[in-house]
Design a protein around this motif. Sequence first.
Motif, short mmCIF file in Angstrom:
data_model
loop_
_atom_site.label_atom_id
_atom_site.label_comp_id
_atom_site.label_asym_id
_atom_site.label_seq_id
_atom_site.Cartn_x
_atom_site.Cartn_y
_atom_site.Cartn_z
N UNK A 29 0.86 -1.15 -0.10
CA UNK A 29 -0.07 -0.03 -0.04
C UNK A 29 0.90 1.23 0.03
N UNK A 30 2.09 1.16 0.75
CA UNK A 30 2.81 2.41 1.00
C UNK A 30 3.48 2.76 -0.40
N UNK A 31 3.94 1.57 -1.07
CA UNK A 31 4.68 1.84 -2.34
C UNK A 31 3.80 2.23 -3.37
N UNK A 32 2.49 1.68 -3.22
CA UNK A 32 1.89 1.91 -4.40
C UNK A 32 1.33 3.57 -4.24
N UNK A 33 1.50 3.90 -3.11
CA UNK A 33 0.82 5.43 -2.89
C UNK A 33 1.92 6.30 -3.38
N UNK A 35 3.95 5.55 -5.91
CA UNK A 35 4.00 5.45 -7.43
C UNK A 35 3.05 6.24 -7.81
N UNK A 36 1.85 6.52 -7.20
CA UNK A 36 0.51 7.26 -7.84
C UNK A 36 1.03 8.84 -7.40
N UNK A 37 1.75 9.00 -6.65
CA UNK A 37 2.23 10.48 -6.35
C UNK A 37 3.05 11.13 -7.09
N UNK A 38 3.88 10.38 -7.94
CA UNK A 38 4.73 10.89 -9.07
C UNK A 38 3.88 11.31 -10.12
N UNK A 39 4.03 12.60 -10.30
CA UNK A 39 3.49 13.39 -11.28
C UNK A 39 3.77 13.71 -12.68
N UNK A 40 5.00 13.21 -13.06
CA UNK A 40 5.86 13.11 -14.05
C UNK A 40 6.66 12.02 -14.55
N UNK A 41 6.97 11.76 -15.83
CA UNK A 41 7.60 10.55 -16.32
C UNK A 41 9.15 10.55 -15.35
N UNK A 42 9.15 9.35 -14.78
CA UNK A 42 10.42 9.08 -13.71
C UNK A 42 10.76 7.72 -13.88
N UNK A 43 11.97 7.61 -13.34
CA UNK A 43 12.65 6.18 -13.07
C UNK A 43 12.84 6.30 -11.60
N UNK A 57 6.15 -8.07 -4.89
CA UNK A 57 5.30 -7.09 -4.59
C UNK A 57 4.69 -6.07 -5.97
N UNK A 58 5.61 -6.00 -6.63
CA UNK A 58 5.49 -5.32 -7.93
C UNK A 58 4.31 -6.27 -8.98
N UNK A 59 4.41 -7.17 -9.02
CA UNK A 59 3.22 -8.45 -9.62
C UNK A 59 2.17 -7.91 -8.80
N UNK A 60 2.21 -7.92 -7.45
CA UNK A 60 0.66 -7.69 -6.77
C UNK A 60 -0.04 -6.32 -7.15
N UNK A 61 0.97 -5.29 -7.39
CA UNK A 61 0.60 -4.07 -7.63
C UNK A 61 0.13 -4.22 -9.09
N UNK A 62 0.76 -4.81 -10.13
CA UNK A 62 0.32 -4.72 -11.38
C UNK A 62 -1.05 -5.48 -11.37
#
Length: 310
Positions: A29-33, A35-43, A57-62
């Motif tokens: 939940x924390x990492x997903x939040x 990800x979604x808070x980044x508002x521009x193209x990023x790595x 974890x990334x598979x779960x988010x996907x």
Amino acid sequence: MNNGFIKDYDIIKENTDSKDMFDFSEIIKSFRKKLYSINKTSIIALVGKFGSGKSTMLKNIKNNSKNNEKWIEFDAWKYPNRSNLWEGFVLDFAYQMGKRKKIQNILDGKNKTNSWIKALVAQVPATSLDKFVEMFESSPVKRVFEIQNVLTKIINDNIKKNIFITIEDIDRSGDAGIFFLETLKQFLRILETDKKIIVIVPMGNEIYYKKFDSYLKCIDYLDFFQPKINGFEKFVNKVFKDKLLNINNAKMQIINFFKKLYENEDKLTIRLLKAIIRKADLIYQNQVASNLEPDFRVTICIEASKYFKI
């Protein structure tokens, strides 16, 4: 006939699609939040121990992604010589978008020079035109530009959603992996698109710190994956046969054993724990086949002792 002590092999396979048996819901939940808070193209680099559960974890988010997202996966491990990571990435991207043939034609040298390349050539002074064309035709520059041009077109013409890209095992590709990330960052920097593209790069702790300065040039954000396992009961219930867990308080003994290992042995990861259990089960089956009467708890303990001082 299964003479081992494992009830469900799918739980302990080395597979990023495995189910969450350790309740990582809060860290997910924390990492997903983030990800979604980044508002521009990023790595973003996701740094943690090998086998700690980053990819799971990334598979779960996907798998629980929103309808306005497109997820692309690239695994560098498929390209062992590491010399064609960028082409492999573009090919995988195109394949997942149903546009593989278009890119493949370029890689095979079948595509004719694009009109924009001709326009560029037309602007070169006549005195140096021959040398320019010779350079363009005899070097990888032409193909790189063509590939990036097609990739840009795929992104802009075929994707109507925000894009999330996971780059697996690039940290194990040495300098070639760093060069790939530099190329990707440069491509994203000059890309003209209205889509937000977030690239997530899982990395092992040791490799990241060894190449710290180089990786910092390639990434925009850094996040550390440090999951805490709250308990092993769900894992034990799913993995081990019920009839064995019911013998002489075996269930609680196994749970407490794993818990103590995890608390006291820093190098224990979920991946390593699964490997220990798989190997112990194989030894247990051989013992049963030899008409012995093994105790699965002892077999697991002995196998674990090969990695830790118990």
